[in-house]
Design a protein around this motif. Sequence first.
Motif, PDB file in Angstrom:
ATOM      1  N   ARG A  40     -67.982 -16.923  30.789  1.00 54.66           N
ATOM      2  CA  ARG A  40     -69.438 -16.633  31.327  1.00 54.66           C
ATOM      3  C   ARG A  40     -70.218 -16.056  32.236  1.00 54.66           C
ATOM      4  NH1 ARG A  40     -73.441 -18.339  26.740  1.00 54.66           N
ATOM      5  NH2 ARG A  40     -73.452 -20.164  27.471  1.00 54.66           N
ATOM      6  N   ALA A  41     -69.917 -17.540  33.420  1.00 57.17           N
ATOM      7  CA  ALA A  41     -70.431 -18.354  34.411  1.00 57.17           C
ATOM      8  C   ALA A  41     -69.820 -17.377  35.541  1.00 57.17           C
ATOM      9  CB  ALA A  41     -69.906 -19.436  34.650  1.00 57.17           C
ATOM     10  N   GLN A  42     -68.584 -17.196  35.524  1.00 58.23           N
ATOM     11  CA  GLN A  42     -67.806 -15.970  36.416  1.00 58.23           C
ATOM     12  C   GLN A  42     -67.610 -14.959  36.653  1.00 58.23           C
ATOM     13  OE1 GLN A  42     -65.722 -18.330  38.586  1.00 58.23           O
ATOM     14  NE2 GLN A  42     -66.712 -20.611  37.874  1.00 58.23           N
ATOM     15  N   THR A  43     -67.823 -13.971  35.630  1.00 54.71           N
ATOM     16  CA  THR A  43     -67.672 -12.750  35.647  1.00 54.71           C
ATOM     17  C   THR A  43     -68.603 -12.445  34.448  1.00 54.71           C
ATOM     18  OG1 THR A  43     -65.344 -13.097  34.118  1.00 54.71           O
ATOM     19  CG2 THR A  43     -64.888 -12.385  36.125  1.00 54.71           C
ATOM     20  N   HIS A  44     -69.113 -10.800  34.514  1.00 54.08           N
ATOM     21  CA  HIS A  44     -69.936 -10.434  33.069  1.00 54.08           C
ATOM     22  C   HIS A  44     -69.310  -9.780  32.398  1.00 54.08           C
ATOM     23  CE1 HIS A  44     -73.754  -8.675  31.696  1.00 54.08           C
ATOM     24  NE2 HIS A  44     -72.524  -7.101  31.313  1.00 54.08           N
ATOM     25  N   GLY A  45     -70.066 -10.390  31.535  1.00 54.43           N
ATOM     26  CA  GLY A  45     -68.916 -11.050  29.863  1.00 54.43           C
ATOM     27  C   GLY A  45     -67.704 -11.857  29.929  1.00 54.43           C
ATOM     28  N   GLY A  46     -67.904 -12.221  28.758  1.00 57.72           N
ATOM     29  CA  GLY A  46     -66.337 -13.233  28.932  1.00 57.72           C
ATOM     30  C   GLY A  46     -65.549 -12.786  28.534  1.00 57.72           C
ATOM     31  N   LEU A  47     -64.441 -13.268  30.147  1.00 52.02           N
ATOM     32  CA  LEU A  47     -63.306 -12.783  29.361  1.00 52.02           C
ATOM     33  C   LEU A  47     -62.492 -13.645  28.681  1.00 52.02           C
ATOM     34  CD1 LEU A  47     -61.053 -10.841  30.675  1.00 52.02           C
ATOM     35  CD2 LEU A  47     -60.598 -11.967  32.468  1.00 52.02           C
ATOM     36  N   THR A  48     -61.190 -13.024  28.020  1.00 51.70           N
ATOM     37  CA  THR A  48     -61.363 -14.159  27.238  1.00 51.70           C
ATOM     38  C   THR A  48     -59.401 -13.205  26.455  1.00 51.70           C
ATOM     39  OG1 THR A  48     -61.354 -12.318  24.942  1.00 51.70           O
ATOM     40  CG2 THR A  48     -62.785 -14.539  25.365  1.00 51.70           C
ATOM     41  N   LEU A  49     -59.026 -13.649  25.644  1.00 52.04           N
ATOM     42  CA  LEU A  49     -57.164 -13.373  24.989  1.00 52.04           C
ATOM     43  C   LEU A  49     -57.864 -12.216  24.606  1.00 52.04           C
ATOM     44  CD1 LEU A  49     -56.132 -16.922  23.363  1.00 52.04           C
ATOM     45  CD2 LEU A  49     -55.197 -15.454  25.162  1.00 52.04           C
ATOM     46  N   ASP A  50     -58.754 -11.491  24.316  1.00 55.82           N
ATOM     47  CA  ASP A  50     -59.097 -10.501  23.809  1.00 55.82           C
ATOM     48  C   ASP A  50     -59.761  -9.768  24.174  1.00 55.82           C
ATOM     49  OD1 ASP A  50     -58.293 -11.419  21.018  1.00 55.82           O
ATOM     50  OD2 ASP A  50     -59.164 -10.949  19.609  1.00 55.82           O
ATOM     51  N   GLY A  51     -59.470 -10.163  25.615  1.00 56.09           N
ATOM     52  CA  GLY A  51     -59.849  -9.187  26.788  1.00 56.09           C
ATOM     53  C   GLY A  51     -60.974  -9.296  26.777  1.00 56.09           C
ATOM     54  N   ARG A  52     -62.030  -8.527  27.897  1.00 54.42           N
ATOM     55  CA  ARG A  52     -63.772  -8.795  28.093  1.00 54.42           C
ATOM     56  C   ARG A  52     -64.371  -8.398  26.594  1.00 54.42           C
ATOM     57  NH1 ARG A  52     -65.345 -10.090  33.052  1.00 54.42           N
ATOM     58  NH2 ARG A  52     -63.543  -8.505  34.064  1.00 54.42           N
ATOM     59  N   LEU A  53     -65.255  -9.290  26.429  1.00 58.75           N
ATOM     60  CA  LEU A  53     -66.292  -9.311  25.111  1.00 58.75           C
ATOM     61  C   LEU A  53     -67.487  -9.218  24.889  1.00 58.75           C
ATOM     62  CD1 LEU A  53     -64.134 -11.655  22.599  1.00 58.75           C
ATOM     63  CD2 LEU A  53     -63.935  -9.272  22.832  1.00 58.75           C
ATOM     64  N   THR A  54     -68.461  -8.891  24.760  1.00 55.27           N
ATOM     65  CA  THR A  54     -69.863  -9.141  24.913  1.00 55.27           C
ATOM     66  C   THR A  54     -69.750 -10.161  23.676  1.00 55.27           C
ATOM     67  OG1 THR A  54     -70.258  -6.914  22.843  1.00 55.27           O
ATOM     68  CG2 THR A  54     -70.626  -6.746  25.837  1.00 55.27           C
ATOM     69  N   LEU A  55     -70.937 -10.707  23.768  1.00 56.86           N
ATOM     70  CA  LEU A  55     -71.780 -11.519  22.807  1.00 56.86           C
ATOM     71  C   LEU A  55     -71.726 -11.327  21.370  1.00 56.86           C
ATOM     72  CD1 LEU A  55     -72.227 -15.035  22.094  1.00 56.86           C
ATOM     73  CD2 LEU A  55     -74.388 -14.499  22.914  1.00 56.86           C
ATOM     74  N   PRO A  56     -71.879 -10.035  21.058  1.00 58.06           N
ATOM     75  CA  PRO A  56     -71.513  -9.479  19.471  1.00 58.06           C
ATOM     76  C   PRO A  56     -70.296  -9.469  19.225  1.00 58.06           C
ATOM     77  CG  PRO A  56     -73.241  -8.568  20.639  1.00 58.06           C
ATOM     78  CD  PRO A  56     -73.246  -9.332  21.319  1.00 58.06           C
ATOM     79  N   GLU A  57     -69.929  -8.713  20.201  1.00 54.85           N
ATOM     80  CA  GLU A  57     -68.165  -8.557  19.783  1.00 54.85           C
ATOM     81  C   GLU A  57     -67.297 -10.206  19.512  1.00 54.85           C
ATOM     82  OE1 GLU A  57     -66.975  -4.681  22.727  1.00 54.85           O
ATOM     83  OE2 GLU A  57     -67.284  -6.483  23.539  1.00 54.85           O
TER      84      GLU A  57
END
Length: 297
Positions: free
Chosen positions: A217-234
């Motif tokens: 999340r410090a690198q891109t808008h919205g955290g990138l994860t194994l499940d794709g880019r996620l918002t905090l609620p997701e």
Amino acid sequence: MPSKNDSRDLDLSRFPAAAVTTDTTQLCLSCLFKLFTKQMNLAPRTAYSEIKRYVFSVPELTGKELTRPFFRNAEKNPRCPSCNAARRSHARLDIYRIEGGKQTDAARRALVKSLPKMAENFQIIEVKTTRRAAFYEWLDALGRTLDFADDTWLVSATRALLERREPKLDGAETFSGVRAVRRSQRLTEGWERDGARLFLSPPLYGEALLIQYLISRAQTHGGLTLDGRLTLPELLRRLRHAGLFAATSAAGADQFELLEQAINGLAGGDETLKYYYLIDRRDFLDTVKSVYSSFAT
């Protein structure tokens, strides 16, 4: 920067991989001798004696922004950023940070006992912190080693998580050839390997998502994860399904409180933790003697 004498490298094989971090800082002794001899008007021999017995501090060696005469430069033949002195005037200081605890205390004591001329060649600094603070330091250090332009960083972050959770894990062997990390529909805890795929139990998979979200999340808008880019609620929805929140704690809590709960559960909260910083002064002592010779003539 490569060591001037690789035979001096310490044997850290008895420590869990995640329990020890290493850093290298360079010290310009030309800057120091000029300070003592030209600004403080000390004789070269007096300056040599004062510099040789200097006691280092953790902040001046490990800070993100180092101040003169300390600096970092990975070039083969670096120049001092302050006085432009050549490499022969630079001392290398290797800093080993060992996390205290049952997994490392015996190995740390054995290492210290084996060091040649411990009192002269090495310096040990004990620092108290909390597991939460240590977690964020680990997360920050991990983030600086990852290439976010390459999706394999997600696997690397998962490996770092498992090495942190399981100190005896051989991460290199476990992750050799792993191309994908998946959530297991069968496991209730732990992980298993199937060919080029690594399957994680739902709680462990949730922890991996949390780590990846926090790092990216410090690198891109919205955290990138194994499940794709996620918002905090997701992200929180996935963590809840993974069982990382107790039903009572999740009721009525806002999303930021839930995120803090998840982080505390993973980090260990405010429990006290000790770091032992082992500073290798051997190259420093050798270089001090060499630079002194040039100032004394």
